[in-house]
Design a protein around this motif. Structure first.
Motif, PDB file in Angstrom:
ATOM      1  N   PHE A 389     -12.622  10.803   1.309  1.00 49.14           N
ATOM      2  CA  PHE A 389     -11.638   9.971   1.168  1.00 49.14           C
ATOM      3  C   PHE A 389     -11.959   8.487   0.406  1.00 49.14           C
ATOM      4  CE2 PHE A 389      -9.829  12.626   4.339  1.00 49.14           C
ATOM      5  CZ  PHE A 389      -8.588  12.804   3.492  1.00 49.14           C
ATOM      6  N   LEU A 390     -13.058   8.784  -0.498  1.00 46.52           N
ATOM      7  CA  LEU A 390     -13.915   7.538  -1.118  1.00 46.52           C
ATOM      8  C   LEU A 390     -12.814   6.731  -2.005  1.00 46.52           C
ATOM      9  CD1 LEU A 390     -16.537   6.563  -1.175  1.00 46.52           C
ATOM     10  CD2 LEU A 390     -17.319   7.997  -3.138  1.00 46.52           C
ATOM     11  N   ASP A 391     -11.907   7.259  -2.610  1.00 51.15           N
ATOM     12  CA  ASP A 391     -10.971   6.494  -3.476  1.00 51.15           C
ATOM     13  C   ASP A 391     -10.137   5.628  -2.761  1.00 51.15           C
ATOM     14  OD1 ASP A 391     -11.822   7.934  -5.650  1.00 51.15           O
ATOM     15  OD2 ASP A 391     -10.247   9.205  -5.946  1.00 51.15           O
ATOM     16  N   ASP A 392      -9.732   5.999  -1.395  1.00 54.27           N
ATOM     17  CA  ASP A 392      -8.766   5.511  -0.537  1.00 54.27           C
ATOM     18  C   ASP A 392      -9.861   4.190   0.021  1.00 54.27           C
ATOM     19  OD1 ASP A 392      -6.292   7.116  -0.086  1.00 54.27           O
ATOM     20  OD2 ASP A 392      -7.894   8.248  -0.080  1.00 54.27           O
ATOM     21  N   ILE A 393     -10.889   4.410   0.440  1.00 51.05           N
ATOM     22  CA  ILE A 393     -11.736   3.462   0.912  1.00 51.05           C
ATOM     23  C   ILE A 393     -11.934   2.259  -0.085  1.00 51.05           C
ATOM     24  CG2 ILE A 393     -14.254   2.977   1.560  1.00 51.05           C
ATOM     25  CD1 ILE A 393     -14.288   5.625   2.714  1.00 51.05           C
ATOM     26  N   LEU A 395     -10.046   1.362  -2.530  1.00 46.90           N
ATOM     27  CA  LEU A 395      -8.656   0.781  -2.583  1.00 46.90           C
ATOM     28  C   LEU A 395      -8.617  -0.256  -1.707  1.00 46.90           C
ATOM     29  CD1 LEU A 395      -6.042   3.589  -3.411  1.00 46.90           C
ATOM     30  CD2 LEU A 395      -7.009   1.634  -4.954  1.00 46.90           C
ATOM     31  N   GLU A 396      -8.939   0.270  -0.348  1.00 43.80           N
ATOM     32  CA  GLU A 396      -9.066  -1.142   0.830  1.00 43.80           C
ATOM     33  C   GLU A 396      -9.917  -2.068   0.479  1.00 43.80           C
ATOM     34  OE1 GLU A 396      -6.566   0.317   2.425  1.00 43.80           O
ATOM     35  OE2 GLU A 396      -6.879  -1.517   3.715  1.00 43.80           O
ATOM     36  N   PHE A 397     -11.186  -1.893  -0.156  1.00 39.91           N
ATOM     37  CA  PHE A 397     -11.918  -3.001  -0.660  1.00 39.91           C
ATOM     38  C   PHE A 397     -11.299  -3.698  -1.551  1.00 39.91           C
ATOM     39  CE2 PHE A 397     -15.268  -0.866   1.984  1.00 39.91           C
ATOM     40  CZ  PHE A 397     -15.925  -1.656   2.510  1.00 39.91           C
ATOM     41  N   GLU A 398     -10.788  -3.126  -2.466  1.00 36.50           N
ATOM     42  CA  GLU A 398     -10.137  -3.775  -3.651  1.00 36.50           C
ATOM     43  C   GLU A 398      -8.967  -4.811  -3.404  1.00 36.50           C
ATOM     44  OE1 GLU A 398      -9.135  -0.810  -6.609  1.00 36.50           O
ATOM     45  OE2 GLU A 398      -8.357  -2.161  -7.926  1.00 36.50           O
ATOM     46  N   LYS A 399      -8.445  -4.647  -2.024  1.00 34.42           N
ATOM     47  CA  LYS A 399      -7.343  -5.226  -1.788  1.00 34.42           C
ATOM     48  C   LYS A 399      -7.604  -6.933  -1.367  1.00 34.42           C
ATOM     49  CE  LYS A 399      -4.148  -1.929   0.113  1.00 34.42           C
ATOM     50  NZ  LYS A 399      -4.231  -1.104   1.648  1.00 34.42           N
ATOM     51  N   VAL A 400      -9.042  -6.771  -0.953  1.00 36.84           N
ATOM     52  CA  VAL A 400      -9.781  -8.133  -0.426  1.00 36.84           C
ATOM     53  C   VAL A 400      -9.476  -9.302  -1.641  1.00 36.84           C
ATOM     54  CG1 VAL A 400     -11.701  -9.418   0.115  1.00 36.84           C
ATOM     55  CG2 VAL A 400     -11.167  -7.142   1.140  1.00 36.84           C
TER      56      VAL A 400
END
Ligand code: SF4
Length: 400
Positions: A389-393, A395-400
């Motif tokens: 699930f690297l892509d989802d991970i 995306l989560e970092f991108e939200k910061v």
């Protein structure tokens, strides 16, 4: 090259990438800077490539070179003499050591025994063969120019020519491909005993014939559950056969990891030459134009090509995570991240700033809570589930 904590990042050095954009035909899924029917550009392209290599700055050519990689496109469409000219230009400018890894990519349809022997003479000590599948129906649906028999022959020719370090590329998730067909691909690859195997999941890229087919509904991509089964199959079968899973899609016999790709994944410097090639040097990124005609024009008029890719610190963090998190079982420490992205600690010229684990506390908690990584006080390591699930991970970092 590898440790219990994943591949070692010691002595990787700067990586040199040389792009050869020519292909026999264009595969249905391909969005690389590669072209069929442009062989008339071969000579001006080669001249531009030699000029670009020769114009590397003093700063660039004093780097210790860890690897040279000729990719594409299909490098095996060029003659050994041409390959030798390019490698001589690289040797003259960068002086890579005789023992450094020097890979050439080849596709089964364009190799001959003489050609392969010539590439060894030109200085290459590693071959990466684009087999993709040993199943003719699946090769056809990818739009590949070879069949399975030709793939087997190409591997045999490469061994006989003297290549002692060979990587075989496979693709899974091909429309219509069954789990047992893919299992058969893996076992055929293992039976050849290459030193390295890459198994990439087929992705549908925009502006490719595959994208159009999927949009029109004439082709249906496999369900996620089948893709997961194929991924699991790859990991278990190749581990059992003695290949270490060291990157999401890459497996190697002990010590045979691809040093060139490790440079990218570890965030080391690299210099790219040719159309579409990227460079990362002195903390700056540069990209050459995708079209060979534009590339040739830029080099002819300015002596070199490329423009700086501008991005802020957040972009740089995300880019680094995108590459670095692909390495299997290799802990990413906060110290490493702070040294890379927060070298001034809590105070720099812009004033106080938090360090990595504080800035990215929310995604770190999220990946920990969801079982995607083991996070502790000094860093984090992705779990097996996290790799999937690297892509989802990201995306989560991108939200910061
Ligand atoms: S051989 Fe490789 S680079 Fe060439 S079209 Fe096919 S996938 Fe693209």
């Amino acid at each position: 090259m590898s440790t219990a904590d994943g591949p070692s990042d010691k002595n990787i050095g700067c990586a040199i990438y040389l792009h050869i954009p020519f292909c026999v035909s264009k595969c249905h899924y391909c969005d690389f800077a590669s072209y069929a029917g442009k062989s008339h550009l071969l000579e001006p392209y080669l001249n531009a490539l030699l000029t670009e290599i020769g114009s590397a700055s003093v700063q660039e050519n004093t780097r210790r070179i860890g690897s040279v990689y000729m990719g594409g496109g299909t490098p095996s469409t060029i003659s050994p003499e041409t390959a030798e000219k390019i490698m001589s230009a690289v040797a003259k400018k960068f002086n890579p050591s005789a023992s450094s890894e020097k890979t050439i990519e080849a596709n089964p349809e364009s190799v001959t025994p003489e050609r392969l022997a010539g590439y060894i003479k030109a200085g290459f000590n590693r071959l990466s063969i684009g087999v993709q599948s040993f199943n003719d129906r699946n090769l056809k649906s990818l739009g590949r120019a070879h069949d399975s028999q030709r793939a087997l022959e190409a591997f045999d020719m490469a061994r006989k020519a003297g290549f002692k370090n060979i990587s075989v590329d496979l693709i899974y998730g091909i429309p219509g491909q069954t789990l047992s067909e893919f299992a058969e691909d893996i076992s055929k690859a293992v039976s050849l005993a290459p030193e390295h195997i890459s198994a990439y999941q087929l992705t549908v890229e925009e502006e490719t014939p595959l994208w159009d087919m999927v949009e029109k509904g004439t082709v249906i991509m496999p369900e996620d559950t089948l893709l997961l089964e194929m991924f699991e199959k790859t990991v278990t079968s190749l581990s059992k056969a003695g290949y270490r899973h060291y990157e999401v899609s890459n497996f190697a016999k002990p010590g045979m990891e691809c040093k060139h790709n490790l440079s990218y994944w570890l965030g080391e410097e690299f210099l790219g030459f040719g159309n579409g090639a990227h460079s990362f040097i002195n903390s700056s990124r540069f990209a050459n134009p995708d079209e060979p005609e534009d590339y040739i024009y830029e080099v002819d008029t300015a002596g070199r090509a490329g423009a700086e890719i501008l991005g802020d610190e957040k972009d740089r963090v995300l880019e680094f995570l995108l590459m670095r998190l692909r390495l299997v079982g290799k802990k990413l420490t906060f110290k490493e991240l702070d040294e890379k992205f927060f070298p001034f600690g809590r105070h720099d010229k812009h004033g106080p700033r938090p360090l990595f684990d504080e800035t990215y506390r929310h995604p770190l908690d999220w990946i920990s809570k969801n079982g995607l990584a083991e996070v502790n006080s000094d860093g984090f390591t992705l779990t097996h589930k996290g790799l999937l699930f690297l892509d989802d991970i990201l995306l989560e970092f991108e939200k910061v």
